[in-house]
Design a protein around this motif. Sequence first.
Motif, PDB file in Angstrom:
ATOM      1  N   ALA A  65       0.837  -1.201   0.000  1.00 50.01           N
ATOM      2  CA  ALA A  65       0.000   0.000   0.000  1.00 50.01           C
ATOM      3  C   ALA A  65       0.870   1.249   0.000  1.00 50.01           C
ATOM      4  CB  ALA A  65      -0.931  -0.003   1.209  1.00 50.01           C
ATOM      5  N   LYS A  66       0.293   2.325  -0.537  1.00 42.97           N
ATOM      6  CA  LYS A  66       0.968   3.620  -0.590  1.00 42.97           C
ATOM      7  C   LYS A  66      -0.095   4.697  -0.429  1.00 42.97           C
ATOM      8  CE  LYS A  66       4.318   6.051  -3.594  1.00 42.97           C
ATOM      9  NZ  LYS A  66       5.069   5.919  -4.870  1.00 42.97           N
ATOM     10  N   ALA A  67       0.127   5.614   0.504  1.00 45.11           N
ATOM     11  CA  ALA A  67      -0.897   6.607   0.824  1.00 45.11           C
ATOM     12  C   ALA A  67      -0.321   8.009   0.825  1.00 45.11           C
ATOM     13  CB  ALA A  67      -1.510   6.309   2.190  1.00 45.11           C
ATOM     14  N   THR A  68      -1.165   8.966   0.473  1.00 48.05           N
ATOM     15  CA  THR A  68      -0.795  10.374   0.558  1.00 48.05           C
ATOM     16  C   THR A  68      -2.051  11.201   0.775  1.00 48.05           C
ATOM     17  OG1 THR A  68       0.554  12.122  -0.464  1.00 48.05           O
ATOM     18  CG2 THR A  68      -0.983  10.932  -1.912  1.00 48.05           C
ATOM     19  N   ALA A  69      -1.877  12.448   1.147  1.00 46.98           N
ATOM     20  CA  ALA A  69      -3.012  13.341   1.388  1.00 46.98           C
ATOM     21  C   ALA A  69      -2.830  14.621   0.599  1.00 46.98           C
ATOM     22  CB  ALA A  69      -3.133  13.654   2.877  1.00 46.98           C
ATOM     23  N   LYS A  70      -3.924  15.086   0.011  1.00 48.55           N
ATOM     24  CA  LYS A  70      -3.905  16.365  -0.695  1.00 48.55           C
ATOM     25  C   LYS A  70      -5.311  16.923  -0.733  1.00 48.55           C
ATOM     26  CE  LYS A  70      -1.612  18.715  -4.474  1.00 48.55           C
ATOM     27  NZ  LYS A  70      -0.707  18.561  -5.642  1.00 48.55           N
ATOM     28  N   GLY A  71      -5.433  18.226  -0.442  1.00 43.44           N
ATOM     29  CA  GLY A  71      -6.762  18.813  -0.392  1.00 43.44           C
ATOM     30  C   GLY A  71      -7.549  18.245   0.769  1.00 43.44           C
ATOM     31  N   ASN A  72      -8.754  17.779   0.485  1.00 43.17           N
ATOM     32  CA  ASN A  72      -9.614  17.226   1.531  1.00 43.17           C
ATOM     33  C   ASN A  72      -9.711  15.713   1.477  1.00 43.17           C
ATOM     34  OD1 ASN A  72     -10.422  19.757   2.684  1.00 43.17           O
ATOM     35  ND2 ASN A  72     -11.726  20.079   0.883  1.00 43.17           N
ATOM     36  N   THR A  73      -8.711  15.068   0.843  1.00 43.44           N
ATOM     37  CA  THR A  73      -8.814  13.638   0.613  1.00 43.44           C
ATOM     38  C   THR A  73      -7.480  12.932   0.872  1.00 43.44           C
ATOM     39  OG1 THR A  73     -10.417  14.123  -1.147  1.00 43.44           O
ATOM     40  CG2 THR A  73      -9.545  11.892  -1.064  1.00 43.44           C
ATOM     41  N   VAL A  74      -7.558  11.747   1.429  1.00 43.58           N
ATOM     42  CA  VAL A  74      -6.414  10.841   1.524  1.00 43.58           C
ATOM     43  C   VAL A  74      -6.598   9.782   0.447  1.00 43.58           C
ATOM     44  CG1 VAL A  74      -5.224   9.138   2.944  1.00 43.58           C
ATOM     45  CG2 VAL A  74      -6.088  11.227   3.978  1.00 43.58           C
ATOM     46  N   VAL A  75      -5.564   9.552  -0.356  1.00 44.14           N
ATOM     47  CA  VAL A  75      -5.640   8.597  -1.448  1.00 44.14           C
ATOM     48  C   VAL A  75      -4.723   7.419  -1.140  1.00 44.14           C
ATOM     49  CG1 VAL A  75      -5.414   8.253  -3.933  1.00 44.14           C
ATOM     50  CG2 VAL A  75      -6.087  10.488  -3.045  1.00 44.14           C
ATOM     51  N   LEU A  76      -5.259   6.214  -1.309  1.00 41.86           N
ATOM     52  CA  LEU A  76      -4.552   4.984  -0.959  1.00 41.86           C
ATOM     53  C   LEU A  76      -4.490   4.060  -2.173  1.00 41.86           C
ATOM     54  CD1 LEU A  76      -3.421   3.169   1.435  1.00 41.86           C
ATOM     55  CD2 LEU A  76      -5.769   2.292   1.620  1.00 41.86           C
ATOM     56  N   PHE A  77      -3.276   3.669  -2.545  1.00 41.32           N
ATOM     57  CA  PHE A  77      -3.080   2.695  -3.627  1.00 41.32           C
ATOM     58  C   PHE A  77      -2.774   1.345  -2.983  1.00 41.32           C
ATOM     59  CE2 PHE A  77      -0.361   0.326  -6.556  1.00 41.32           C
ATOM     60  CZ  PHE A  77      -1.028   0.445  -7.764  1.00 41.32           C
ATOM     61  N   VAL A  78      -3.477   0.298  -3.401  1.00 44.33           N
ATOM     62  CA  VAL A  78      -3.318  -1.027  -2.804  1.00 44.33           C
ATOM     63  C   VAL A  78      -3.049  -2.054  -3.897  1.00 44.33           C
ATOM     64  CG1 VAL A  78      -4.359  -2.810  -1.359  1.00 44.33           C
ATOM     65  CG2 VAL A  78      -4.929  -0.396  -0.969  1.00 44.33           C
ATOM     66  N   ALA A  79      -1.994  -2.851  -3.713  1.00 41.89           N
ATOM     67  CA  ALA A  79      -1.691  -3.969  -4.604  1.00 41.89           C
ATOM     68  C   ALA A  79      -1.791  -5.251  -3.785  1.00 41.89           C
ATOM     69  CB  ALA A  79      -0.292  -3.821  -5.199  1.00 41.89           C
ATOM     70  N   SER A  80      -2.561  -6.220  -4.279  1.00 41.87           N
ATOM     71  CA  SER A  80      -2.858  -7.424  -3.500  1.00 41.87           C
ATOM     72  C   SER A  80      -2.600  -8.680  -4.322  1.00 41.87           C
ATOM     73  CB  SER A  80      -4.326  -7.421  -3.051  1.00 41.87           C
ATOM     74  OG  SER A  80      -4.657  -6.207  -2.410  1.00 41.87           O
ATOM     75  N   ALA A  81      -2.216  -9.748  -3.624  1.00 40.16           N
ATOM     76  CA  ALA A  81      -1.962 -11.018  -4.303  1.00 40.16           C
ATOM     77  C   ALA A  81      -2.130 -12.173  -3.335  1.00 40.16           C
ATOM     78  CB  ALA A  81      -0.553 -11.036  -4.883  1.00 40.16           C
ATOM     79  N   ASN A  82      -2.546 -13.321  -3.869  1.00 38.40           N
ATOM     80  CA  ASN A  82      -2.524 -14.528  -3.060  1.00 38.40           C
ATOM     81  C   ASN A  82      -1.107 -15.108  -3.105  1.00 38.40           C
ATOM     82  OD1 ASN A  82      -2.252 -16.067  -5.497  1.00 38.40           O
ATOM     83  ND2 ASN A  82      -4.486 -16.174  -5.703  1.00 38.40           N
TER      84      ASN A  82
END
Length: 258
Positions: A221-238
């Motif tokens: 996961a990778k997260a950042t904040a800008k403006g009024n929102t936090v954005v989260l990128f998620v990469a998942s695998a079995n």
Amino acid sequence: MTAARAPPLPLAFLSTPRRASIRAAFRREAEGGGRLGRRELLRRAALAPLLWGVTPAAPAAGAKEVEVGSYLPPSPSDPSFVLFKASPRDTPALRAGNVEPYQFILPPSWKQMRVANILSGNYCQPKCAEPWVEVKFEDDEQGKVQVVASPLIRLTNKPNATIEEIGSPEKLIASLGPFVTGNTYDPDELLEASVEKLGDQTYYKYALETPYALTGSHNLAKATAKGNTVVLFVASANEKQWQASEKTLRAMLDSFQL
């Protein structure tokens, strides 16, 4: 006669009161057999597949049931990947100006998946109180990625706060962890946490081993904040996907930026 059990709620995207309310409604109907109005029947018919963890089949606007390599340009940094740059035509939040445009690379064999309307934020923009899913991409052999956005107010009362002002990487993942796993988060699942600076934007990066997660046993996961929102990128695998594509998933994670 044994009463029917209320359906499980595998999605973390609904608030606790909202989950409890829906579960109670289903339980009342299972036990009491009361009659419902047409509007309520339609509402529950739309919610039921999500509550049971089944994704409806109807395609969403913006989703393409073809490999992304057929319509996305090669990545300038690595032509073996293609570059996805989100624009207002892609999501309701981008059209509403509630999320800054973001980009990331992905293999050309991946496909963009539909996002159910109830999870897309389409019904609540521009002032959503709940987190929502921006976009999703998958490959059966390699895994899946998604971008999740959360209103800043859920994490801090300070307007336009930076991610550092929200708290440490460990504090942030404690709040956002369920949106990585799809159900619950245990601090013992966190393997790595780091801070990355790209220009004037700070990102928190994570690696998690999540044996009980709905999204997969391995999550980045990778997260950042800008403006009024936090954005989260998620990469998942079995486990099988992780063994074959860990390097690819980490490259996708590293490429994510606003």
